[in-house]
Design an enzyme around this catalytic site. Structure first.
Site, short mmCIF file in Angstrom:
data_model
loop_
_atom_site.label_atom_id
_atom_site.label_comp_id
_atom_site.label_asym_id
_atom_site.label_seq_id
_atom_site.Cartn_x
_atom_site.Cartn_y
_atom_site.Cartn_z
N HIS A 77 0.94 -1.11 0.04
CA HIS A 77 0.11 0.18 -0.02
C HIS A 77 0.83 1.22 -0.05
CE1 HIS A 77 -3.96 -1.90 1.49
NE2 HIS A 77 -3.43 -2.79 0.48
N GLU A 79 0.76 4.03 1.60
CA GLU A 79 1.20 4.68 3.09
C GLU A 79 2.27 3.83 3.57
OE1 GLU A 79 -1.48 3.30 2.06
OE2 GLU A 79 -3.33 4.19 3.14
N CYS A 103 -5.90 1.57 5.51
CA CYS A 103 -6.45 0.21 6.08
C CYS A 103 -5.83 0.04 7.41
CB CYS A 103 -6.21 -0.81 4.84
SG CYS A 103 -4.33 -1.32 5.02
N CYS A 106 -1.89 -0.64 7.33
CA CYS A 106 -1.02 0.73 7.29
C CYS A 106 -1.18 1.45 8.70
CB CYS A 106 -1.50 1.45 6.26
SG CYS A 106 -0.97 0.41 4.66
N1 LIG Z 1 -5.35 3.11 2.02
C1 LIG Z 1 -5.00 2.38 0.90
C2 LIG Z 1 -6.11 1.30 0.57
C3 LIG Z 1 -5.72 0.83 -0.45
N2 LIG Z 1 -4.49 0.51 -1.06
C4 LIG Z 1 -4.43 -0.17 -2.37
C5 LIG Z 1 -4.43 -1.49 -2.27
C6 LIG Z 1 -4.93 -1.81 -3.89
O1 LIG Z 1 -3.84 -2.01 -4.70
C7 LIG Z 1 -5.50 -0.60 -4.03
C8 LIG Z 1 -7.31 -0.63 -3.77
O2 LIG Z 1 -7.64 -1.56 -4.85
P1 LIG Z 1 -9.28 -1.78 -5.08
O3 LIG Z 1 -9.83 -2.68 -4.14
O4 LIG Z 1 -10.22 -0.29 -4.96
O5 LIG Z 1 -9.55 -2.11 -6.52
O6 LIG Z 1 -5.29 0.52 -3.35
C9 LIG Z 1 -3.59 1.47 -0.67
O7 LIG Z 1 -2.59 1.65 -1.39
N3 LIG Z 1 -3.86 2.37 0.31
ZN LIG Z 2 -3.00 -0.31 3.71
#
Ligand SMILES: Nc1ccn([C@H]2C[C@H](O)[C@@H](COP(=O)(O)O)O2)c(=O)n1
Ligand SMILES: [Zn+2]
Length: 159
Positions: A77, A79, A103, A106
């Site tokens: 992710h 963060e 999430c 993170c």
């Molecule tokens: N705070 C976050 C939440 C999610 N991510 C990343 C993880 C996945 O690559 C993408 C989410 O994909 P989706 O389920 O919307 O197709 O985002 C993050 O980096 N930071």
């Molecule tokens: Zn995360």
């Protein structure tokens, strides 16, 4: 007289987080993060992507199917990448600007590193257990989370 149309600090740092999303290969959601010191110096940036050595041409970007064949087990992710990209020692008390609410995983790293505040843009997964757990932990740990206030300015970059 000085120029009047300069952007504020929040817009500047959220702008860096937004620009960072352009490095992501995720066809679903591109996320960017920018960690900033208490005196407004950029400490680190990150975006969501596959770990080193895990080719983003070979690893899956699917959202559904056998978990082994979806991105979720593999992608790092934004963060967490921003935290891991920081090689200094002054992250305590910093702020993190993120384009999507962190999430639970993170959030654990954010708390453990002593990051004091999260400024987030989107909270589209607010209803999910991961984000509810995240907010629970942030509240317990006294980490502030604030929704970014847009300044209503569009900036186009010609790259
Ligand atoms: N705070 C976050 C939440 C999610 N991510 C990343 C993880 C996945 O690559 C993408 C989410 O994909 P989706 O389920 O919307 O197709 O985002 C993050 O980096 N930071
Ligand atoms: Zn995360």
């Amino acid at each position: 007289m000085k120029k009047q149309d300069y952007i504020n600090w929040d817009a500047y740092f959220m702008g860096i987080a937004l620009l960072s999303t352009n490095r992501s290969k995720d066809p679903g959601t591109s996320v960017g993060a920018c960690i900033v010191s208490q005196d407004n110096k950029i400490l680190s940036v990150g975006y969501n992507g596959m770990p080193y050595g895990c080719s983003d041409d070979e690893y899956p970007w699917e959202r559904e199917g056998d978990p082994f064949d979806t991105k979720y087990f593999y992608v790092c992710h934004a963060e967490l990448n921003a935290i891991l990209n920081y090689t200094g020692t002054d992250i305590k008390g910093s702020k993190v600007y993120v384009t999507l609410f962190p999430c639970n995983e993170c959030t654990k790293a954010i708390i453990q590193k002593g990051i004091a505040e999260i400024i987030y843009m989107d909270d589209k997964y607010a209803h999910t257990p991961a984000v509810l757990a995240s907010k629970r932990m942030l509240t317990s740990a006294g980490v502030k989370f604030t929704k970014y206030t847009p300044i209503g300015k569009d900036i186009t970059l010609s790259l």
